[in-house]
Design a protein around this motif. Structure first.
Motif, short mmCIF file in Angstrom:
data_model
loop_
_atom_site.label_atom_id
_atom_site.label_comp_id
_atom_site.label_asym_id
_atom_site.label_seq_id
_atom_site.Cartn_x
_atom_site.Cartn_y
_atom_site.Cartn_z
N UNK A 55 9.92 14.98 -18.21
CA UNK A 55 8.69 14.26 -17.84
C UNK A 55 8.55 14.15 -16.32
N UNK A 56 9.33 14.94 -15.60
CA UNK A 56 9.36 14.83 -14.14
C UNK A 56 7.99 15.02 -13.50
N UNK A 57 7.26 16.06 -13.87
CA UNK A 57 5.97 16.32 -13.22
C UNK A 57 5.02 15.14 -13.37
N UNK A 58 4.88 14.65 -14.60
CA UNK A 58 3.98 13.52 -14.83
C UNK A 58 4.46 12.27 -14.11
N UNK A 59 5.76 12.02 -14.18
CA UNK A 59 6.33 10.82 -13.55
C UNK A 59 6.13 10.84 -12.04
N UNK A 60 6.35 11.98 -11.41
CA UNK A 60 6.19 12.08 -9.96
C UNK A 60 4.73 11.88 -9.55
N UNK A 61 3.80 12.41 -10.35
CA UNK A 61 2.39 12.24 -10.03
C UNK A 61 1.97 10.77 -10.20
N UNK A 62 2.42 10.13 -11.28
CA UNK A 62 2.10 8.71 -11.48
C UNK A 62 2.67 7.87 -10.34
N UNK A 63 3.93 8.09 -10.00
CA UNK A 63 4.52 7.35 -8.89
C UNK A 63 3.74 7.58 -7.61
N UNK A 64 3.40 8.82 -7.31
CA UNK A 64 2.66 9.13 -6.09
C UNK A 64 1.34 8.37 -6.03
N UNK A 65 0.62 8.35 -7.14
CA UNK A 65 -0.67 7.66 -7.17
C UNK A 65 -0.51 6.16 -6.99
N UNK A 66 0.43 5.54 -7.72
CA UNK A 66 0.62 4.10 -7.63
C UNK A 66 1.10 3.67 -6.25
N UNK A 67 2.06 4.40 -5.71
CA UNK A 67 2.60 4.04 -4.39
C UNK A 67 1.58 4.30 -3.28
N UNK A 68 0.87 5.40 -3.37
CA UNK A 68 -0.16 5.69 -2.37
C UNK A 68 -1.24 4.61 -2.39
N UNK A 69 -1.66 4.18 -3.58
CA UNK A 69 -2.64 3.09 -3.67
C UNK A 69 -2.13 1.84 -2.99
N UNK A 70 -0.88 1.49 -3.25
CA UNK A 70 -0.30 0.29 -2.64
C UNK A 70 -0.25 0.43 -1.11
N UNK A 71 0.15 1.59 -0.63
CA UNK A 71 0.25 1.79 0.82
C UNK A 71 -1.12 1.76 1.48
N UNK A 72 -2.13 2.29 0.81
CA UNK A 72 -3.48 2.34 1.40
C UNK A 72 -4.24 1.02 1.28
N UNK A 73 -4.09 0.36 0.15
CA UNK A 73 -4.98 -0.77 -0.15
C UNK A 73 -4.29 -2.12 -0.25
N UNK A 74 -2.96 -2.16 -0.30
CA UNK A 74 -2.29 -3.43 -0.57
C UNK A 74 -1.15 -3.73 0.39
N UNK A 75 -1.11 -3.02 1.49
CA UNK A 75 -0.04 -3.24 2.46
C UNK A 75 -0.30 -4.54 3.21
N UNK A 76 0.69 -5.41 3.23
CA UNK A 76 0.61 -6.68 3.95
C UNK A 76 1.55 -6.56 5.14
N UNK A 77 1.04 -6.81 6.37
CA UNK A 77 1.90 -6.69 7.55
C UNK A 77 3.20 -7.48 7.41
N UNK A 78 4.29 -6.84 7.76
CA UNK A 78 5.60 -7.48 7.70
C UNK A 78 6.25 -7.46 6.32
N UNK A 79 5.59 -6.89 5.33
CA UNK A 79 6.13 -6.86 3.97
C UNK A 79 6.31 -5.41 3.54
N UNK A 80 7.38 -5.16 2.81
CA UNK A 80 7.62 -3.83 2.27
C UNK A 80 7.06 -3.75 0.84
N UNK A 81 6.93 -2.54 0.38
CA UNK A 81 6.50 -2.29 -1.00
C UNK A 81 7.74 -1.86 -1.77
#
Length: 143
Positions: free
Chosen positions: A41-67
């Motif tokens: 399930x690597x291909x699907x899992x990597x794509x899902x992770x990429x989408x969720x993490x990219x969304x968090x980095x683009x839209x939910x990043x709070x200064x001084x906090x890590x994801x």
């Protein structure tokens, strides 16, 4: 705490808002999937992770906090979580034909057995997705 299969621990990592975080997170997940014998399930899992993490980095990043990302095997598949400190919840958009973005959660919805958003342990939220080790069936296909 994430459920795990047997004694296999969840993989938990924290990421800065840097542009290399998604690639590094993908490498961590790829290694974990190999160790859990879930490479199918690597291909699907990597794509899902990429989408969720990219969304968090683009839209939910709070200064001084890590994801934070968490990956764990669950019965019949894999659970991926992305934790951020923002209270803003993602919503699935329906982009226009000419749009160059906005399809991430649509892809997650197609690839994941199920996904959702929940309150975090502290400030913010977590967006999670569970992937199945079974073959996906397209609408209209017989099981």
């Amino acid at each position: 705490m994430l459920p795990t299969r047997g004694r296999e621990p969840a993989v938990i990592r924290r990421w800065s808002s840097g542009h290399r975080s998604v690639g590094r997170a993908r490498a961590e997940l790829r290694n974990a999937l190999s160790g859990w014998e879930l490479s199918r399930i690597e291909d699907d899992a990597l794509l899902v992770l990429s989408e969720l993490l990219t969304n968090a980095l683009r839209h939910a990043c709070v200064p001084g906090r890590e994801i934070e990302t968490r990956f764990a095997p669950v019965p019949g598949g894999l659970r991926i979580e992305v934790h951020d400190a923002s209270e803003t919840r993602p919503s699935m958009a329906v982009p226009g034909e000419d749009a160059t973005g906005g399809r991430g959660l649509l892809l997650v919805d197609i690839l994941a057995r199920r996904w959702g958003v929940a309150d975090g342990d502290g400030p913010g939220k977590l967006v999670w997705a569970e992937l199945s080790t079974r073959e996906r069936q397209l609408d209209g296909e017989e099981p």
